[in-house]
Scaffold this motif. Structure first.
Motif, PDB file in Angstrom:
ATOM      1  N   UNK A 120      19.013  16.119   2.084  1.00  0.00           N
ATOM      2  CA  UNK A 120      19.882  15.476   0.936  1.00  0.00           C
ATOM      3  C   UNK A 120      19.997  16.384  -0.477  1.00  0.00           C
ATOM      4  N   UNK A 121      18.653  16.841  -0.849  1.00  0.00           N
ATOM      5  CA  UNK A 121      18.493  17.419  -1.869  1.00  0.00           C
ATOM      6  C   UNK A 121      19.467  18.958  -1.880  1.00  0.00           C
ATOM      7  N   UNK A 122      19.182  19.439  -0.511  1.00  0.00           N
ATOM      8  CA  UNK A 122      19.836  20.792  -0.300  1.00  0.00           C
ATOM      9  C   UNK A 122      21.398  20.563  -0.454  1.00  0.00           C
ATOM     10  N   UNK A 123      21.987  19.633   0.122  1.00  0.00           N
ATOM     11  CA  UNK A 123      23.261  19.262   0.258  1.00  0.00           C
ATOM     12  C   UNK A 123      23.959  19.055  -1.149  1.00  0.00           C
ATOM     13  N   UNK A 124      23.096  18.193  -1.934  1.00  0.00           N
ATOM     14  CA  UNK A 124      23.493  17.913  -3.512  1.00  0.00           C
ATOM     15  C   UNK A 124      23.589  19.053  -3.961  1.00  0.00           C
ATOM     16  N   UNK A 125      22.372  20.145  -3.872  1.00  0.00           N
ATOM     17  CA  UNK A 125      22.346  21.292  -4.805  1.00  0.00           C
ATOM     18  C   UNK A 125      23.593  22.151  -4.556  1.00  0.00           C
ATOM     19  N   UNK A 126      24.457  22.286  -3.321  1.00  0.00           N
ATOM     20  CA  UNK A 126      25.315  23.144  -2.880  1.00  0.00           C
ATOM     21  C   UNK A 126      26.465  22.826  -3.796  1.00  0.00           C
ATOM     22  N   UNK A 127      26.455  21.563  -4.601  1.00  0.00           N
ATOM     23  CA  UNK A 127      27.755  20.945  -5.043  1.00  0.00           C
ATOM     24  C   UNK A 127      28.023  21.774  -6.472  1.00  0.00           C
ATOM     25  N   UNK A 128      26.829  22.448  -6.966  1.00  0.00           N
ATOM     26  CA  UNK A 128      26.720  22.871  -8.459  1.00  0.00           C
ATOM     27  C   UNK A 128      26.294  24.260  -8.213  1.00  0.00           C
ATOM     28  N   UNK A 129      25.794  24.643  -7.201  1.00  0.00           N
ATOM     29  CA  UNK A 129      24.993  26.014  -7.043  1.00  0.00           C
ATOM     30  C   UNK A 129      25.680  26.964  -5.955  1.00  0.00           C
TER      31      UNK A 129
ATOM     32  N   UNK B 148      25.902  23.315   8.721  1.00  0.00           N
ATOM     33  CA  UNK B 148      26.909  23.741   8.208  1.00  0.00           C
ATOM     34  C   UNK B 148      27.154  23.836   6.855  1.00  0.00           C
ATOM     35  N   UNK B 149      26.376  22.774   5.912  1.00  0.00           N
ATOM     36  CA  UNK B 149      26.582  22.798   4.585  1.00  0.00           C
ATOM     37  C   UNK B 149      25.988  23.911   3.677  1.00  0.00           C
ATOM     38  N   UNK B 150      24.854  24.170   4.517  1.00  0.00           N
ATOM     39  CA  UNK B 150      23.942  25.347   3.867  1.00  0.00           C
ATOM     40  C   UNK B 150      24.280  26.707   4.283  1.00  0.00           C
ATOM     41  N   UNK B 151      24.605  27.074   5.464  1.00  0.00           N
ATOM     42  CA  UNK B 151      24.447  28.298   6.215  1.00  0.00           C
ATOM     43  C   UNK B 151      25.383  29.411   5.718  1.00  0.00           C
ATOM     44  N   UNK B 152      25.022  30.468   5.889  1.00  0.00           N
ATOM     45  CA  UNK B 152      25.796  31.948   5.586  1.00  0.00           C
ATOM     46  C   UNK B 152      26.662  31.787   4.097  1.00  0.00           C
ATOM     47  N   UNK B 153      27.649  32.388   4.065  1.00  0.00           N
ATOM     48  CA  UNK B 153      28.326  32.324   2.579  1.00  0.00           C
ATOM     49  C   UNK B 153      29.352  31.381   2.851  1.00  0.00           C
TER      50      UNK B 153
ATOM     51  N   UNK C 280      25.074  28.867  -2.361  1.00  0.00           N
ATOM     52  CA  UNK C 280      24.569  28.440  -1.018  1.00  0.00           C
ATOM     53  C   UNK C 280      23.151  29.025  -1.035  1.00  0.00           C
ATOM     54  N   UNK C 281      23.266  30.237  -1.347  1.00  0.00           N
ATOM     55  CA  UNK C 281      21.727  31.108  -1.186  1.00  0.00           C
ATOM     56  C   UNK C 281      20.797  30.357  -2.088  1.00  0.00           C
ATOM     57  N   UNK C 282      21.041  30.082  -3.367  1.00  0.00           N
ATOM     58  CA  UNK C 282      20.243  29.212  -4.379  1.00  0.00           C
ATOM     59  C   UNK C 282      19.734  28.125  -3.623  1.00  0.00           C
ATOM     60  N   UNK C 283      20.682  27.246  -2.815  1.00  0.00           N
ATOM     61  CA  UNK C 283      20.168  26.029  -2.177  1.00  0.00           C
ATOM     62  C   UNK C 283      19.358  26.212  -1.374  1.00  0.00           C
ATOM     63  N   UNK C 284      19.566  27.212  -0.464  1.00  0.00           N
ATOM     64  CA  UNK C 284      18.605  27.636   0.596  1.00  0.00           C
ATOM     65  C   UNK C 284      17.132  28.212   0.136  1.00  0.00           C
ATOM     66  N   UNK C 285      17.236  29.012  -0.872  1.00  0.00           N
ATOM     67  CA  UNK C 285      16.100  29.225  -1.622  1.00  0.00           C
ATOM     68  C   UNK C 285      15.188  28.298  -2.330  1.00  0.00           C
ATOM     69  N   UNK C 286      15.981  27.129  -2.921  1.00  0.00           N
ATOM     70  CA  UNK C 286      15.276  26.179  -3.360  1.00  0.00           C
ATOM     71  C   UNK C 286      14.192  25.336  -2.369  1.00  0.00           C
ATOM     72  N   UNK C 287      14.961  25.183  -1.349  1.00  0.00           N
ATOM     73  CA  UNK C 287      14.155  24.537  -0.149  1.00  0.00           C
ATOM     74  C   UNK C 287      12.923  25.353   0.435  1.00  0.00           C
ATOM     75  N   UNK C 288      13.192  26.781   0.502  1.00  0.00           N
ATOM     76  CA  UNK C 288      12.077  27.434   0.760  1.00  0.00           C
ATOM     77  C   UNK C 288      10.906  27.470  -0.122  1.00  0.00           C
ATOM     78  N   UNK C 289      11.179  27.255  -1.216  1.00  0.00           N
ATOM     79  CA  UNK C 289      10.266  27.318  -2.470  1.00  0.00           C
ATOM     80  C   UNK C 289       9.553  26.072  -2.674  1.00  0.00           C
ATOM     81  N   UNK C 290      10.320  25.017  -2.115  1.00  0.00           N
ATOM     82  CA  UNK C 290       9.461  23.689  -1.771  1.00  0.00           C
ATOM     83  C   UNK C 290       8.495  23.844  -0.746  1.00  0.00           C
ATOM     84  N   UNK C 291       8.836  24.439   0.115  1.00  0.00           N
ATOM     85  CA  UNK C 291       8.052  24.522   1.606  1.00  0.00           C
ATOM     86  C   UNK C 291       6.674  25.305   1.142  1.00  0.00           C
ATOM     87  N   UNK C 292       7.038  26.362   0.378  1.00  0.00           N
ATOM     88  CA  UNK C 292       5.996  27.464   0.132  1.00  0.00           C
ATOM     89  C   UNK C 292       4.977  26.790  -0.834  1.00  0.00           C
TER      90      UNK C 292
END
Length: 291
Positions: free
Chosen positions: A83-92, A146-151, A94-106
């Motif tokens: 849900x955070x990733x989907x919300x993040x795509x509204x203002x940022x 679909x909401x976060x993939x690719x460009x 797509x690559x930044x949204x994916x990176x934010x999720x990855x950083x949380x896991x790391x």
């Protein structure tokens, strides 16, 4: 619609919707081992009466980080990250949204490693709890959704918005199925002479979503909770394909609508699809045929 930090206004809510919240604890010391959450729901009943329903839930809290890891709920974590990733795509981007999720896991991995690496001398190996082993798989699934993939050109804007809406409102169980759908091989079951539709769920074996799971001689159902994609292998037995498709046996499958035919194999396939639909009555999954 979020009206304020503690007020969520929704035009319509049914039993198949779920919403997530993030809470911050500002005090330095935990004085109790249990905290309570309380939510008041103001709604108008079908009779026109305005009602207030109060929900109260208790949750354990710990001051030790190791204990928190041991009590983690991986599926709830995945739901929140999605849900955070989907919300993040509204203002940022797509690559930044994916990176934010990855950083949380790391960060999750690093914190857990810092707790035990020195004590157990794990060297350069990655360590994690058994309960967290699916967290990284689902993180990858979220990034490929679909909401976060690719460009922005890899999916239609309407398609992204629709998928993002569903992901932000689905209950945890249905969200996990959307992220990592079921892949089931059914041709072997259809060929059993004494097979019964009622036995299918007991013998159903979910396969990993990798190319190695697909056999060109097989017939598979891909079920994400919203659609059935029925995959006909290019080397599938002509007897199976003929019994299931009949006059459309040689037609382009994208133009074929699956229907019941007067043979046992076709009736069994339609019975299997009916059983799968009964397990998720909220949506009627349409069938799409591919080869």
């Amino acid at each position: 619609m979020l009206r304020s930090t503690n007020l969520l206004a929704l035009p319509d809510v049914d039993c198949d919707k779920a919403y997530a919240m993030q809470l911050s604890f500002e005090e330095t010391l935990l004085k109790n081992q249990t905290i309570f959450f309380q939510v008041a729901l103001l709604y108008i009943a079908s009779c026109g009466e305005r009602c207030i329903r109060v929900h109260t839930a208790a949750a354990p809290v710990v001051a030790d980080l190791g204990a928190m890891y041991r009590l983690d709920d991986t599926f709830a974590i995945v739901s929140l990250l999605c849900r955070l990733g989907s919300l993040f795509t509204l203002t940022n981007k797509l690559e930044d949204a994916r990176n934010s999720l990855q950083l949380k896991i790391v960060k999750t991995l690093r914190e857990y490693r810092n707790l035990y690496a020195v004590r157990h001398q794990f060297g350069a190996r990655m360590i994690y709890l058994e309960s967290l082993k699916f967290l990284y798989l689902y993180r990858l699934a979220v990034s490929k959704s679909v909401p976060l993939k690719g460009g922005y050109a890899d999916a239609q804007l309407d398609e992204r918005c629709t998928a993002g809406f569903f992901m932000m409102a689905l209950p945890v169980k249905k969200l996990l199925k959307l992220l990592y759908p079921n892949l089931i091989r059914i041709d072997e079951f259809l060929l059993k002479p004494s097979a019964q539709t009622d036995d299918f769920k007991n013998t159903m074996n979910r396969l990993p979503l990798v190319a190695e799971s697909l056999d060109l001689r097989g017939l598979y159902i891909y079920d994400d909770g919203f659609y059935f994609v029925i995959w006909f292998g290019r080397m599938l037995s002509p007897d199976i394909a003929g019994n299931l498709l009949r006059p459309d046996f040689a037609a382009e499958l994208s133009r074929v609508m699956l229907s019941r035919h007067d043979n046992e194999m076709s009736r069994m396939l339609m019975g299997i699809l009916k059983k799968l639909r009964e397990s998720n009555p909220s949506y009627y999954q349409l069938s799409y045929l591919v080869r």
